[in-house]
Write an enzyme that holds these catalytic residues in place. Structure first.
Site, short mmCIF file in Angstrom:
data_model
loop_
_atom_site.label_atom_id
_atom_site.label_comp_id
_atom_site.label_asym_id
_atom_site.label_seq_id
_atom_site.Cartn_x
_atom_site.Cartn_y
_atom_site.Cartn_z
CE LYS A 77 -3.92 2.01 2.53
NZ LYS A 77 -4.83 1.89 3.70
CB SER A 152 -8.16 3.75 2.84
OG SER A 152 -7.31 3.12 3.77
CB SER A 176 -8.47 1.01 5.79
OG SER A 176 -9.15 2.23 5.70
#
Lengths: 483, 96
Positions: A77, A152, A176
């Protein structure tokens, strides 16, 4: 059939039997990205040259008995700092940021000889539930390109679901990792707060943030957590608790295990098809010899309000560092220093980030601190106590991960409160600091994945994995999107 | 419903060092007003005798060993700076 349909342990065997090479694995990843990432848009930055070099190097020194992650391709990420590999947190303000150090998890992956394929899209600074708040791209759900992948960590979940990488790292502040894992039909774990070092994770809400693994199977997830967990002198909130062998917990045996189902998790606001999938999952667990009881987490409904006050307050302080001076974007034509800060931040941050910075600044400002921030900290205590009480009598808590399957792109983006409600079932877990996993639990009527959430006691990821694995093996959903 | 005025939004934006225009101030006033109103449901709860939670694990005073280490090389430090000169980060005039 893709190489990534194999589990990590099988790939490891193939590699040691010389049936495949590390370069095969790395090329498989880039080939798939070439084929589908134009549609999915999971990756923001690729590191192909270095990855192929590293593959050669590792192939040459491949010994008889390497660790399980040796030579394995992974996606990371984009709020996890990687030395020499652009790290943006999907924000314009860090658009050209080229880190001069590694996060602890990136160091650990390197030490385990995993190979970073590239950086994955996300909501800007991890603020969002759909990955629509990225400055750079809107990631699509591989199951239906008109729907969101969740957020997210939307890029991290979509890349694994699309077969671009066999596993990835995400971060979870209010859901997330688990919510996008649920939306994309993959396995995602938020570890206990303090289990994984946050050093080099671009901070959103420091009392809630945790890095965790996203994979196609529970077994692979357990391998990956083992590689990244542990005490870190660079993170004073990482815990001095020994990292156990998570894999040995995957026995398939959950006989006599006590499962609690909070009535609030199957109440109004949770769609009927989601409730039905949980009821079916509970039957599977019961069939394996677990006992199921209904319990109450009475303060759950206050989770979202508590979370937005606390996380936004922490974010307003954490994001004060982005000032256009030492690194990141700087606005032109500033008249003086204050003007430079204000222009830089106005041009560098997106709307959702600004909204949360302002909410947090308001909640912390003189005259409002006690009414909002401190009040929310007290309610956090009540929410945490709800969990402690249930865990006096039960081994795990089980419920849905999200109230609905993935929604359409654009459907909720103009309505912050509706968007925030996506995380109603995941947020309390972060507030209490306990671990939680989302495992695939079948498909909705419209063919979108649903997720089952399993929550455990502090530092008891072993039991969470044991239940998740037993369910996965017994339910045998074997979900994979066609792209 | 708690009303947040445009002036309050502008004040908060100034504290947060964010430039906003009239149109944005209006939009944020409405959105922040509804979020704050939503958050006020916490007032239903009596928290008089509840201790606030700042940290879930209750760890205290975690300190590293106090020993000196080398700083970063200057070229590394300046690598991401938007503007620099003679080995220093360059900023606009701050004293007028």
């Amino acid at each position: 059939m893709s190489l990534f349909d194999h589990k990590l342990a099988d790939l490891h065997d193939l590699l040691h039997k010389k049936e495949i090479t590390i370069a095969d694995l790395v090329r498989e990843s880039y080939k798939r990205i070439e084929e589908v990432d134009g549609k999915v848009q999971a990756f923001l930055t690729l590191d192909e040259e270095r990855a192929l070099e590293r593959a050669e190097e590792l192939q040459k020194k491949l010994g008889a008995d390497e660790g399980l992650l040796y030579g394995m391709p992974i996606g990371v990420k984009d709020n996890i700092v990687t030395k020499g590999l652009r790290t943006t947190a999907a924000s314009k303000i860090l658009g050209n940021f080229d880190p001069i150090y590694n996060s602890t998890v990136a160091d650990k992956l390197h030490a385990a000889d995993a190979i970073t394929i590239g950086k994955l899209n996300m909501d800007e600074f991890a603020m969002g539930s759909s990955t629509e708040n990225s400055h750079f791209a809107k990631t699509k759900n591989p199951w239906n390109l008109e729907t969101v992948p969740g957020g997210s960590s939307g890029g991290s979940a979509a890349a694994v679901a699309a077969g671009e990488v066999p596993f990835s790292l995400g971060s979870d502040t209010g859901g997330s990792i688990r919510q996008p894992a649920s939306f994309c039909g993959v396995v995602g774990l938020k570890p206990t707060y303090g289990r994984v070092s946050r050093f080099g994770l671009i901070a959103f809400a420091s009392s809630l943030d945790q890095i965790g693994p996203i994979t196609t199977s529970v077994e692979d997830n357990a391998y990956l957590l083992e590689a990244i967990a542990g005490l870190d002198p660079n993170d004073s909130t990482s815990a001095n608790v020994e990292v156990p062998n998570y894999r040995s917990a995957l026995t398939g045996d959950i006989k006599g295990l006590k499962v609690a189902v909070p009535k609030e998790y199957l109440g109004d606001g949770v769609s009927e098809e989601v409730r039905q999938s949980v009821r079916e999952a509970l039957k599977v667990l019961e069939g394996l010899g677990a006992t199921i009881d209904e319990v109450s987490l009475p303060h759950s409904k206050y989770g979202v309000a508590t979370y937005y006050l606390l996380s936004s307050s922490e974010a307003s302080a954490n994001l004060a560092r982005f000032d256009g001076i030492r690194y990141g974007y700087r606005a032109d034509n500033a008249e003086n220093l204050i003007d430079l800060y204000k222009k830089t931040r106005a041009e560098g941050f997106g709307d959702e980030v600004k909204r949360r910075i302002m909410l947090g600044t308001y909640a912390l400002s003189s005259g409002y601190y006690d009414a909002y921030y401190k009040k929310a900290q007290k309610v956090r205590t009540l929410i945490k106590q709800d969990f402690e009480k249930v865990f006096e009598d039960y081994d795990v808590i089980v419920g849905p991960t999200t109230p609905t399957p993935a929604f359409k792109i654009g459907e909720q983006i103009d309505d912050p409160l509706t968007m925030y409600a996506n995380d109603i079932l995941t947020i309390p877990v972060n507030l209490a600091g306990v671990p939680g996993i989302s495992v695939p639990a079948g498909l909705s009527e419209s063919g979108l994945p649903l997720g089952l959430q399993i929550i455990g006691k502090h530092f008891d990821e072993r039991t969470v994995y044991r239940v998740a694995h037993a369910y996965e093996q017994s339910a045998n959903h074997n979900m994979k999107p066609e792209l | 419903m708690t009303k947040i005025t445009k002036d309050e939004v502008k004040h908060v934006a100034h504290l947060a060092r964010l430039n906003i225009d009239e149109q944005e101030a209006e939009k944020f006033a409405e959105q922040l007003g509804s979020i704050i109103t939503f958050a006020e449901q916490l007032n239903e709860l009596d928290t008089e005798n509840v201790e606030p939670t700042t940290h879930v694990l209750n760890m205290k005073n975690i300190l590293r060993e106090d020993k000196p280490v080398d700083g970063l090389p200057r070229e590394q430090v300046l690598k991401n700076a938007p503007d620099h000169q003679d080995g220093q980060v360059k900023v606009p005039t701050i004293l007028e």
